[in-house]
Design an enzyme around this catalytic site. Sequence first.
Site, PDB file in Angstrom:
ATOM      1  N   ALA A 117      72.738  97.847  28.287  1.00 12.88           N
ATOM      2  CA  ALA A 117      72.365  99.115  28.921  1.00 12.88           C
ATOM      3  C   ALA A 117      72.267  98.959  30.439  1.00 12.88           C
ATOM      4  O   ALA A 117      73.247  99.116  31.152  1.00 12.88           O
ATOM      5  CB  ALA A 117      71.061  99.640  28.322  1.00 12.88           C
ATOM      6  N   CYS A 118      71.072  98.651  30.958  1.00 15.13           N
ATOM      7  CA  CYS A 118      70.852  98.719  32.398  1.00 15.13           C
ATOM      8  C   CYS A 118      71.672  97.709  33.189  1.00 15.13           C
ATOM      9  O   CYS A 118      72.157  98.019  34.282  1.00 15.13           O
ATOM     10  CB  CYS A 118      69.370  98.570  32.697  1.00 15.13           C
ATOM     11  N   VAL A 119      71.839  96.493  32.658  1.00 15.75           N
ATOM     12  CA  VAL A 119      72.669  95.510  33.355  1.00 15.75           C
ATOM     13  C   VAL A 119      74.127  95.957  33.343  1.00 15.75           C
ATOM     14  O   VAL A 119      74.807  95.947  34.374  1.00 15.75           O
ATOM     15  CB  VAL A 119      72.513  94.115  32.722  1.00 15.75           C
ATOM     16  N   THR A 157      74.731  98.953  35.603  1.00 13.89           N
ATOM     17  CA  THR A 157      74.660  98.553  37.011  1.00 13.89           C
ATOM     18  C   THR A 157      75.953  97.879  37.442  1.00 13.89           C
ATOM     19  O   THR A 157      76.485  98.150  38.529  1.00 13.89           O
ATOM     20  CB  THR A 157      73.474  97.606  37.238  1.00 13.89           C
TER      21      THR A 157
END
Length: 247
Positions: free
Chosen positions: A181-183, A186
Amino acid sequence: MIRGSTRMSEVDTKELDRLLQEAFDTATRLYQERGFQRRVGFGKRPALVSVDLANAWTRPGNPFTCDQEKMDGEIIPGMQKLLTAFRAAGLPVVHVTTAYEITDRSADFTDMGLWHNKIPVDVVDLKDKELWAIDSRIAPVEGEYTLLKKRASSFHGTELAGILRANNVDTILVTGVTACACVRQTICDGIADGFRTIAVRECIGDRVPGAVAWNLFDIDAKFGDVHSVDECVAYIDGLAAQRIAAE
Protein backbone atom coordinates in the site's frame (compact mmCIF):
# COMPACT_ATOMS: atom_id res chain seq x y z
CA MET A 1 -6.72 -2.86 20.25
CA ILE A 2 -5.30 -6.01 18.72
CA ARG A 3 -3.08 -7.90 21.17
CA GLY A 4 -2.49 -11.19 19.38
CA SER A 5 -1.05 -12.13 16.03
CA THR A 6 -1.47 -14.95 13.55
CA ARG A 7 1.74 -16.50 12.32
CA MET A 8 2.34 -19.03 9.58
CA SER A 9 4.34 -22.10 10.49
CA GLU A 10 7.91 -22.37 9.22
CA VAL A 11 6.82 -25.10 6.82
CA ASP A 12 3.99 -22.94 5.43
CA THR A 13 6.35 -20.00 5.01
CA LYS A 14 8.92 -22.07 3.12
CA GLU A 15 6.21 -23.45 0.84
CA LEU A 16 4.89 -19.96 0.17
CA ASP A 17 8.41 -18.75 -0.62
CA ARG A 18 8.92 -21.68 -3.00
CA LEU A 19 5.67 -21.00 -4.85
CA LEU A 20 6.43 -17.29 -5.09
CA GLN A 21 9.90 -17.98 -6.47
CA GLU A 22 8.40 -20.25 -9.13
CA ALA A 23 5.99 -17.46 -10.10
CA PHE A 24 8.82 -14.90 -10.14
CA ASP A 25 10.98 -17.09 -12.38
CA THR A 26 8.14 -17.50 -14.87
CA ALA A 27 7.24 -13.80 -14.77
CA THR A 28 10.89 -12.78 -15.17
CA ARG A 29 11.17 -14.68 -18.44
CA LEU A 30 8.03 -12.98 -19.75
CA TYR A 31 9.07 -9.52 -18.56
CA GLN A 32 12.56 -9.73 -20.02
CA GLU A 33 11.21 -10.93 -23.37
CA ARG A 34 8.99 -7.84 -23.45
CA GLY A 35 11.53 -5.24 -22.30
CA PHE A 36 10.56 -4.85 -18.64
CA GLN A 37 12.93 -4.89 -15.63
CA ARG A 38 15.04 -2.03 -16.96
CA ARG A 39 17.16 -0.05 -14.46
CA VAL A 40 16.31 3.47 -13.37
CA GLY A 41 19.63 3.78 -11.52
CA PHE A 42 20.97 5.92 -8.71
CA GLY A 43 21.18 9.66 -9.25
CA LYS A 44 23.47 12.38 -7.92
CA ARG A 45 21.51 13.63 -4.90
CA PRO A 46 19.30 11.22 -2.96
CA ALA A 47 16.84 11.64 -0.12
CA LEU A 48 15.63 8.97 2.28
CA VAL A 49 11.82 8.74 2.41
CA SER A 50 10.75 6.56 5.33
CA VAL A 51 7.06 5.68 5.12
CA ASP A 52 4.90 5.05 8.22
CA LEU A 53 7.58 3.68 10.51
CA ALA A 54 5.56 5.11 13.37
CA ASN A 55 4.47 3.28 16.51
CA ALA A 56 1.03 2.26 15.21
CA TRP A 57 2.85 0.20 12.55
CA THR A 58 6.14 -0.74 14.22
CA ARG A 59 4.95 -1.72 17.71
CA PRO A 60 2.63 -4.59 18.70
CA GLY A 61 -1.00 -4.22 19.71
CA ASN A 62 -2.43 -2.04 16.94
CA PRO A 63 -4.66 -2.79 13.93
CA PHE A 64 -1.82 -1.63 11.67
CA THR A 65 0.96 -3.59 13.41
CA CYS A 66 3.30 -5.24 10.90
CA ASP A 67 5.35 -8.45 11.11
CA GLN A 68 7.27 -7.91 14.36
CA GLU A 69 10.03 -10.40 13.60
CA LYS A 70 10.95 -8.58 10.40
CA MET A 71 10.37 -5.17 11.99
CA ASP A 72 12.71 -5.77 14.92
CA GLY A 73 15.18 -8.02 13.13
CA GLU A 74 15.55 -6.34 9.72
CA ILE A 75 13.64 -3.10 9.18
CA ILE A 76 14.73 -1.13 12.26
CA PRO A 77 18.40 -2.27 12.12
CA GLY A 78 18.46 -1.55 8.37
CA MET A 79 16.96 1.89 8.92
CA GLN A 80 19.57 2.63 11.56
CA LYS A 81 22.33 1.83 9.05
CA LEU A 82 20.72 4.02 6.40
CA LEU A 83 20.18 6.91 8.80
CA THR A 84 23.80 6.75 9.92
CA ALA A 85 24.95 6.96 6.30
CA PHE A 86 22.54 9.75 5.31
CA ARG A 87 23.36 11.81 8.39
CA ALA A 88 27.12 11.42 7.90
CA ALA A 89 26.74 12.54 4.26
CA GLY A 90 24.47 15.46 5.16
CA LEU A 91 21.70 14.26 2.82
CA PRO A 92 17.94 14.91 3.22
CA VAL A 93 15.79 12.59 5.35
CA VAL A 94 11.98 12.68 5.35
CA HIS A 95 10.04 10.69 7.94
CA VAL A 96 6.43 10.14 6.84
CA THR A 97 3.55 9.30 9.16
CA THR A 98 -0.26 9.19 9.01
CA ALA A 99 -2.93 10.56 11.36
CA TYR A 100 -6.37 12.14 11.24
CA GLU A 101 -7.93 15.08 13.04
CA ILE A 102 -11.61 14.17 12.61
CA THR A 103 -11.92 10.45 13.36
CA ASP A 104 -15.66 10.27 13.99
CA ARG A 105 -16.88 8.00 11.16
CA SER A 106 -20.39 9.48 11.39
CA ALA A 107 -19.17 13.09 11.10
CA ASP A 108 -20.50 15.19 8.20
CA PHE A 109 -16.93 16.24 7.40
CA THR A 110 -13.67 14.39 8.00
CA ASP A 111 -10.08 14.37 6.76
CA MET A 112 -10.27 10.57 6.38
CA GLY A 113 -12.02 10.87 3.04
CA LEU A 114 -13.64 7.50 2.31
CA TRP A 115 -10.67 5.38 3.39
CA HIS A 116 -12.26 4.60 6.77
CA ASN A 117 -14.89 2.59 4.88
CA LYS A 118 -12.17 0.09 3.99
CA ILE A 119 -9.58 0.12 6.78
CA PRO A 120 -9.52 1.37 10.42
CA VAL A 121 -7.69 4.65 9.82
CA ASP A 122 -9.95 6.20 12.47
CA VAL A 123 -7.80 4.62 15.20
CA VAL A 124 -4.82 6.81 14.25
CA ASP A 125 -6.07 9.92 16.00
CA LEU A 126 -3.95 13.06 15.73
CA LYS A 127 -4.60 13.72 19.41
CA ASP A 128 -2.78 10.49 20.35
CA LYS A 129 0.72 11.50 19.32
CA GLU A 130 2.25 8.28 20.61
CA LEU A 131 0.46 6.34 17.86
CA TRP A 132 1.72 8.39 14.94
CA ALA A 133 5.10 9.38 16.38
CA ILE A 134 8.09 7.91 14.53
CA ASP A 135 9.51 4.88 16.33
CA SER A 136 12.04 6.09 18.92
CA ARG A 137 14.67 3.65 17.62
CA ILE A 138 14.83 5.65 14.38
CA ALA A 139 13.53 8.98 15.65
CA PRO A 140 14.15 12.14 13.60
CA VAL A 141 17.05 14.35 14.59
CA GLU A 142 17.43 18.09 14.09
CA GLY A 143 17.44 18.96 10.41
CA GLU A 144 15.17 16.10 9.34
CA TYR A 145 11.56 16.59 8.28
CA THR A 146 8.45 14.78 9.50
CA LEU A 147 5.64 14.80 6.96
CA LEU A 148 2.02 14.04 7.90
CA LYS A 149 -0.01 12.40 5.14
CA LYS A 150 -3.67 11.42 4.86
CA ARG A 151 -3.60 8.96 1.97
CA ALA A 152 -1.52 5.95 0.97
CA SER A 153 1.06 7.77 -1.14
CA SER A 154 3.50 10.12 0.56
CA PHE A 155 3.11 12.39 -2.48
CA HIS A 156 -0.71 12.53 -2.70
CA GLY A 157 -1.86 15.95 -1.49
CA THR A 158 1.42 16.69 0.32
CA GLU A 159 4.36 19.01 -0.05
CA LEU A 160 6.86 16.17 -0.57
CA ALA A 161 7.64 16.67 -4.28
CA GLY A 162 8.12 20.41 -3.82
CA ILE A 163 10.45 19.95 -0.85
CA LEU A 164 12.54 17.39 -2.69
CA ARG A 165 12.84 19.53 -5.83
CA ALA A 166 13.71 22.62 -3.80
CA ASN A 167 16.60 20.63 -2.33
CA ASN A 168 17.77 19.39 -5.76
CA VAL A 169 16.90 15.76 -4.99
CA ASP A 170 16.80 13.44 -8.01
CA THR A 171 16.65 10.06 -6.24
CA ILE A 172 14.51 8.71 -3.41
CA LEU A 173 15.41 5.69 -1.32
CA VAL A 174 12.07 4.45 -0.01
CA THR A 175 11.63 2.37 3.13
CA GLY A 176 8.75 1.53 5.47
CA VAL A 177 5.36 -0.13 5.48
CA THR A 178 3.34 -1.47 3.96
CA ALA A 179 4.80 -2.99 0.81
CA CYS A 180 1.38 -3.46 -0.78
CA ALA A 181 0.00 0.00 0.00
CA CYS A 182 1.80 3.12 1.25
CA VAL A 183 5.32 2.11 0.19
CA ARG A 184 4.17 0.92 -3.22
CA GLN A 185 2.03 4.00 -3.84
CA THR A 186 4.86 6.29 -2.79
CA ILE A 187 7.23 4.59 -5.23
CA CYS A 188 4.70 4.69 -8.07
CA ASP A 189 4.04 8.39 -7.53
CA GLY A 190 7.74 9.06 -7.05
CA ILE A 191 8.75 7.81 -10.47
CA ALA A 192 5.67 9.47 -11.99
CA ASP A 193 6.89 12.77 -10.52
CA GLY A 194 10.33 12.34 -12.08
CA PHE A 195 12.41 10.92 -9.23
CA ARG A 196 14.69 7.89 -9.51
CA THR A 197 13.02 5.41 -7.18
CA ILE A 198 14.96 2.89 -5.11
CA ALA A 199 13.21 0.39 -2.81
CA VAL A 200 15.45 -0.75 0.06
CA ARG A 201 14.79 -4.48 0.32
CA GLU A 202 15.37 -5.22 4.02
CA CYS A 203 13.65 -2.03 5.16
CA ILE A 204 10.20 -2.70 3.68
CA GLY A 205 7.55 -4.70 5.55
CA ASP A 206 3.91 -5.69 5.65
CA ARG A 207 1.35 -7.59 7.70
CA VAL A 208 0.58 -10.30 5.16
CA PRO A 209 2.96 -13.20 4.34
CA GLY A 210 4.26 -12.97 0.80
CA ALA A 211 3.19 -9.35 0.32
CA VAL A 212 6.71 -7.96 0.60
CA ALA A 213 8.27 -10.46 -1.80
CA TRP A 214 5.56 -10.05 -4.42
CA ASN A 215 5.46 -6.26 -4.31
CA LEU A 216 9.23 -5.87 -4.41
CA PHE A 217 9.39 -8.18 -7.41
CA ASP A 218 6.68 -6.21 -9.20
CA ILE A 219 8.15 -2.82 -8.25
CA ASP A 220 11.55 -3.93 -9.57
CA ALA A 221 9.92 -4.89 -12.86
CA LYS A 222 7.96 -1.68 -13.40
CA PHE A 223 8.42 1.24 -11.00
CA GLY A 224 11.88 1.32 -9.41
CA ASP A 225 15.04 -0.60 -8.58
CA VAL A 226 15.24 -2.86 -5.54
CA HIS A 227 18.58 -2.74 -3.70
CA SER A 228 19.88 -4.10 -0.41
CA VAL A 229 20.73 -1.91 2.56
CA ASP A 230 24.44 -2.57 2.03
CA GLU A 231 24.23 -1.51 -1.63
CA CYS A 232 22.43 1.69 -0.66
CA VAL A 233 24.91 2.49 2.10
CA ALA A 234 27.80 1.94 -0.30
CA TYR A 235 26.15 4.35 -2.75
CA ILE A 236 25.72 7.00 -0.05
CA ASP A 237 29.26 6.54 1.22
CA GLY A 238 30.51 6.86 -2.36
CA LEU A 239 28.73 10.19 -2.80
CA ALA A 240 30.23 11.45 0.46
CA ALA A 241 33.71 10.42 -0.68
CA GLN A 242 33.23 12.21 -4.01
CA ARG A 243 32.16 15.38 -2.22
CA ILE A 244 35.19 15.29 0.07
CA ALA A 245 37.53 14.71 -2.87
CA ALA A 246 36.05 17.69 -4.70
CA GLU A 247 36.52 20.07 -1.76
